[in-house]
Write a protein that holds these residues in place. Structure first.
Motif, short mmCIF file in Angstrom:
data_model
loop_
_atom_site.label_atom_id
_atom_site.label_comp_id
_atom_site.label_asym_id
_atom_site.label_seq_id
_atom_site.Cartn_x
_atom_site.Cartn_y
_atom_site.Cartn_z
N GLY B 288 6.75 0.72 -10.72
CA GLY B 288 6.37 -0.67 -10.51
C GLY B 288 6.87 -1.16 -9.16
O GLY B 288 7.42 -2.24 -9.03
N LYS B 289 6.70 -0.33 -8.14
CA LYS B 289 7.29 -0.67 -6.85
C LYS B 289 6.33 -0.31 -5.72
O LYS B 289 5.64 0.71 -5.79
CB LYS B 289 8.60 0.11 -6.69
N ALA B 290 6.28 -1.16 -4.69
CA ALA B 290 5.51 -0.86 -3.49
C ALA B 290 6.47 -0.53 -2.36
O ALA B 290 7.38 -1.31 -2.07
CB ALA B 290 4.62 -2.04 -3.13
N PHE B 291 6.30 0.64 -1.75
CA PHE B 291 7.23 1.09 -0.72
C PHE B 291 6.80 0.69 0.69
O PHE B 291 7.54 0.86 1.63
CB PHE B 291 7.40 2.61 -0.79
N ARG B 292 5.55 0.24 0.83
CA ARG B 292 5.08 -0.18 2.15
C ARG B 292 4.65 -1.64 2.05
O ARG B 292 3.59 -1.94 1.53
CB ARG B 292 3.89 0.67 2.59
N THR B 293 5.48 -2.52 2.53
CA THR B 293 5.18 -3.93 2.37
C THR B 293 4.73 -4.53 3.70
O THR B 293 5.11 -4.05 4.77
CB THR B 293 6.43 -4.69 1.89
N PRO B 294 3.91 -5.57 3.62
CA PRO B 294 3.48 -6.25 4.84
C PRO B 294 4.69 -6.83 5.60
O PRO B 294 4.64 -6.97 6.81
CB PRO B 294 2.59 -7.38 4.31
N LYS B 295 5.75 -7.13 4.87
CA LYS B 295 6.96 -7.67 5.50
C LYS B 295 7.51 -6.67 6.52
O LYS B 295 7.95 -7.05 7.60
CB LYS B 295 8.01 -7.97 4.42
N ASP B 296 7.47 -5.40 6.16
CA ASP B 296 7.97 -4.36 7.08
C ASP B 296 6.90 -3.91 8.06
O ASP B 296 7.12 -2.99 8.84
CB ASP B 296 8.42 -3.12 6.28
N LYS B 297 5.73 -4.50 7.98
CA LYS B 297 4.58 -4.08 8.81
C LYS B 297 4.29 -2.59 8.60
O LYS B 297 3.90 -1.89 9.53
CB LYS B 297 4.85 -4.35 10.30
N ALA B 298 4.55 -2.11 7.40
CA ALA B 298 4.37 -0.69 7.14
C ALA B 298 3.17 -0.44 6.23
O ALA B 298 2.86 0.70 5.91
CB ALA B 298 5.62 -0.12 6.48
N ASP B 299 2.51 -1.52 5.80
CA ASP B 299 1.37 -1.35 4.91
C ASP B 299 0.14 -0.94 5.71
O ASP B 299 0.09 -1.06 6.93
CB ASP B 299 1.10 -2.64 4.14
N PHE B 300 -0.86 -0.45 4.99
CA PHE B 300 -2.06 0.06 5.63
C PHE B 300 -2.74 -1.00 6.49
O PHE B 300 -3.13 -0.73 7.63
CB PHE B 300 -3.02 0.58 4.56
N TYR B 301 -2.88 -2.21 5.97
CA TYR B 301 -3.66 -3.22 6.69
C TYR B 301 -3.00 -3.57 8.03
O TYR B 301 -3.68 -3.72 9.05
CB TYR B 301 -3.84 -4.47 5.83
N SER B 302 -1.67 -3.72 8.02
CA SER B 302 -0.97 -4.04 9.27
C SER B 302 -1.21 -2.96 10.31
O SER B 302 -1.43 -3.25 11.48
CB SER B 302 0.54 -4.16 9.02
#
Lengths: 212, 338, 300
Positions: B288-302
């Motif tokens: 239940g965890k996301a390791f790539r968050t927009p906060k870290d600019k590590a997500d796909f969309y960023s």
């Protein structure tokens, strides 16, 4: 308890911690059974350094330690070989001396709910001179239960629910039958060490293992 | 960069297309003797989930009154037979090219820029890194999921359609890293890379995994997700196709794309849990965890908004990740974002 | 008259979209199948086979596995869903009720502009492309090599031989005329007419001895199903924000649903009973898939 080795479970996205505990502890239990002496006493104790049972957070964490008085006992147990099939999911350290600086000691004890139907049936079997299977499956007549219509007049032990306990547990498969059961583990901290023997699960109601 | 990702409709078809995985029981020494595994309903007594009141605990009579409330449940179960010691899983995996062509896209800026960016990646990298990781996940039998745990031996037989079988000893390939080097593995990776780059029209791989798990051992097919209240009295429903227990294709795909070691915290023992599946937010369902968050600019969309318009990402690993998400496929238009 | 037909035998499709129409789940909508055929034609033309036209398609269903579940004691079936990945906070997004199915079909496609010199190239291109395509939103797991057949329409035997290749299966034919008839003769509206043919009527009868027998009946025999066959434009052609393709005019539309029937291929005598074609009625803003037979029966 002067020597120990530490086993770390390595869960991954495909395989969760609880499932791994079942598999790992099953293997350890087989080993403990083999090493019991004639009086069914074991020389290896288990500790769970990340055991947690306060309020809503229940868990054993991802580590356990096996303790013994001497190195040879742990060598004879050969944990890495016993866990070889699980090598992708488990990390096992070498045998090390217990550090001098300790946090204290703890008793890791198996807890069984009193109302476990099998235990009750066993007691019934002893008192009424029948065997366990009969006691489990026969219909037990009850004395008049007063006016409460919710109380039945007869029941069978095998129909009773298996209750749960607010402690971390490992789901195990019994070696004899295919039944699964929960091994509930409580932790009691103590200041002074107590020597004694351990069960086939590496647990004891009196003997301590060091905490560090 | 003045240009903006202007694609509001943007979708990519998946390039790794697994079938369902069928489960069979057999024996390690005679694999010709093969039987599809069936599901068997099993009655279980539910446990009282909340703690019992002390009065109840000590009085079997009262407890029994509680027990009279029916709590019998049926679950599906699956196991090898008494005379079978080996689980066989078989599935096919199709590998397609064309990652430079979205299946739907309406952004002029995006359309002007993205195909060139993708083709440059193909030219420079040739998908070798991703292909190698996918190949390792075929060889290490990660797609057996829980069925892999505790197996004494695991053998994977791969056929890529050229008449030559590749055989892998799955335990020789780590689940934690992708450093394996092996001739057959390179062969398999090479073919996958060829297909992803479009040098092959497509590649169809058939995979048979044999796991020596022991006689009569429990087997874990996929669990069905029943929407609504239609479970009847069953609390667990497993997946079967024409009576054969099976793993969902999504589950097999998820294991094969478990190649992301580039997420923030992977190398940190307190955070990292080894490779995770390629997902836009690095989500791991079990945890239940996301390791790539927009906060870290590590997500796909960023990352993708910059990458697609030709901006260099800070390192190759991030490009690998972005391309792996496109290989995974999905709907990525602006409306697809949260 | 000789006709050329392309047979795509035993196409196995996984996780196809099982929305038969906006209101029903079951066999994928006719628009999905003709859409696939159209995509195939576009691909062939891109590959240089510029004269090829795929003008109509019949579909025979060999196996159909709808992903629903009905537990013991349940009154209705429930959709078996798939979980979407977690969102950016690791939370579980809402489940979307998307009905899926696994199925195996054969397609019979009318071929025009075909030059026999190009047979090998056409077959090779098709075999390759079929494995790379999606059909009705589902993945192609396997398909047998395509075949190109020539039939003489006046020779019953040659038509029969080809239709037999669609066995064992059920071919979808259009039964719009049933609805038209009920709407005209009984004054029902379109939805009532559709439902009239789908509902099962249970009747009881009592004989002179007082014995009650129940019987269940539908309005018309045959395996009738509701199926989406196209779109009715409900706005002017124009441009809309975020439309899917900037180069093509946009128009809002509603689904057109009618009755179809699954029939065993041996009961088909005429190819035009089973070949569905695109038909655009720009006067009435209708974009339809229909069979010539049904169109002739109705006279539109």
């Amino acid at each position: 308890m002067r020597f120990y080795l530490e086993i770390t479970l390595l869960p991954n996205p495909e395989v969760g911690l609880n499932f791994l505990w079942s598999k790992v502890f099953h293997q350890l239990h087989l080993g403990f059974v083999e090493m019991l002496d004639a009086d069914k006493r074991g020389a290896i104790g288990v500790g769970f350094p990340k055991h947690c049972a306060d309020g809503k957070r229940l868990g054993l964490g991802d580590k356990c330690r096996l303790f013994a008085e001497d190195e040879a006992t742990l060598e004879r147990f050969a944990a890495p070989q016993r866990l070889a099939r699980l090598s992708d999911y488990v990390h096992c350290t070498g045998i090390r001396p217990v550090p001098d600086k300790l946090l204290g000691y703890a008793v890791y004890r198996r807890v069984q709910p009193k109302t476990n139907p099998e235990r009750l049936a066993r007691r019934y079997a002893r008192r009424h001179g029948v065997d366990l299977a009969t006691a489990l499956n026969m219909t037990v007549e009850l004395r008049a239960a007063g006016d409460n219509p919710a109380y039945p007049l007869s029941f069978r032990y095998c129909d009773m629910l298996k209750p749960s306990v607010a402690l971390p547990f490992i789901r195990l498969q019994s070696l004899s039958g295919g039944q699964t059961f929960c091994l509930w583990i409580s932790k009691t901290e103590t200041v002074a060490p107590v020597t004694g023997s351990f069960s086939a699960y590496g647990l004891s109601s009196v003997a301590t293992v060091p905490e560090f | 960069m003045a240009a903006k990702n202007d694609a509001t409709v943007l979708a990519f078809e998946k390039k790794l297309v697994p079938s369902d995985g069928y489960l069979y029981g057999t024996t390690w020494n005679d694999r010709s003797n093969l039987k599809p595994l069936a599901l068997t309903p099993k009655s279980v007594r539910g446990t009282i989930s909340n703690r019992l009141k002390p009065a109840l605990q000590n009085d079997p009579l009262k407890l029994n009154a509680e027990v009279e409330k029916p709590n019998l449940q049926t679950v599906d179960a699956c196991a090898l037979a008494e005379d079978q010691d080996t689980l066989k899983l078989s599935f096919t995996l199709k590998v397609l090219g064309g990652v430079d062509k979205p299946s739907a896209c309406n952004g002029p800026n995006f359309n002007a820029s993205y195909p060139g960016v993708a083709q440059a990646y193909i030219e420079q990298e040739g998908f070798t890194e991703l292909a190698k990781r996918y190949a390792v996940n075929i060889a290490n039998a990660r797609y057996l999921w829980r069925n892999r745990v505790g197996a004494e031996k695991i053998e994977v037989v791969v056929d890529t359609g050229d008449g030559e079988q590749l055989v892998f000893d799955a335990k020789q390939f780590s689940l934690r890293d992708f450093n394996a080097a092996n001739m057959d593995l390179q062969k398999l990776a090479g073919k996958i890379a060829d297909a992803l780059c479009g040098r092959l029209p497509y590649l169809l791989i058939s995979v048979e995994a044999y796991a020596l798990v022991g006689k009569a051992q429990e087997v874990y097919p996929s669990e069905e997700l029943i929407l609504g209240n239609g479970k009847g009295d069953k609390s667990k429903i497993l997946y079967a196709v024409n009576g054969t227990a099976a793993l969902h294709s999504q589950k097999i795909g998820n294991a094969i794309r478990t190649i992301d070691t580039w997420y923030p915290g992977h190398d940190d023992g307190a955070i990292g849990i080894g490779p995770i599946a390629i997902e836009p937010y690095g989500a791991v369902t079990n945890l239940g965890k996301a390791f790539r968050t927009p906060k870290d600019k590590a997500d796909f969309y960023s990352l993708f908004d910059r990458f697609a318009l030709g901006e260099k990402l800070s390192n190759k690993d991030q490009e690998h990740y972005v391309m792996a998400v496109l290989v995974r496929g999905g709907v990525f238009g602006q409306s697809g974002k949260e | 008259m000789t006709r050329r037909l392309l047979l795509i035998p035993h196409l196995q499709i996984h996780n196809a979209n099982a929305m038969s129409s906006p209101y029903t789940i079951g066999f994928p909508a006719m628009t999905a199948w003709l859409g696939g055929v159209h995509a195939l034609q576009r691909h062939l033309r891109q590959q240089g086979l510029t004269d090829i036209e795929l003008t109509g398609a019949a579909i025979s269903c060999h196996r159909f596995d709808l992903q629903t579940h009905k537990g013991q004691g349940d009154f209705v079936h429930s959709i078996v869903g798939t979980a979407n990945p977690l969102d950016k906070d690791g939370g579980r997004p809402a489940f979307v009720e998307e009905a899926r199915c696994h199925l195996e079909v054969s397609l019979l496609i009318e071929l025009q502009g075909f030059d026999t010199d190009e047979r090998e190239r056409l077959e090779a291109t098709l075999n390759q492309q079929l494995c790379r395509m999606k059909w009705a939103g589902g993945d192609v797991l396997a398909v047998k090599p395509v075949e190109i057949h020539t039939v003489d329409e006046d020779d019953d035997h040659s038509v029969r031989k080809l239709l037999n290749r669609l066995m064992l299966g059920y071919v979808l034919v259009e039964r719009r005329e049933l609805m038209v008839q009920v709407m005209r003769d009984e004054g029902r509206d379109a939805l009532d007419a559709l439902l009239d043919f789908l509902k099962l009527m249970h009747r009881s009868e009592q004989d002179e001895n007082g014995k009650v027998t129940w019987s269940s009946q539908r309005k018309a025999p045959g395996w009738l199903v509701p199926i989406a066959v196209g779109f009715q434009g409900i706005s002017e052609l124009g441009q809309a924000a975020n439309q899917r393709d900037l180069g093509t005019p946009h128009r809002f539309a509603e689904s057109v649903v009618t009755l179809g029937e699954f029939k065993m291929p041996y009961r088909i005598t005429n190819l035009d009973d089973v070949l569905w074609q695109y038909h655009a009625d720009t006067e009435r803003n209708l974009y339809l898939c229909r069979t010539l037979t049904a169109a002739n029966l109705i006279g539109d």
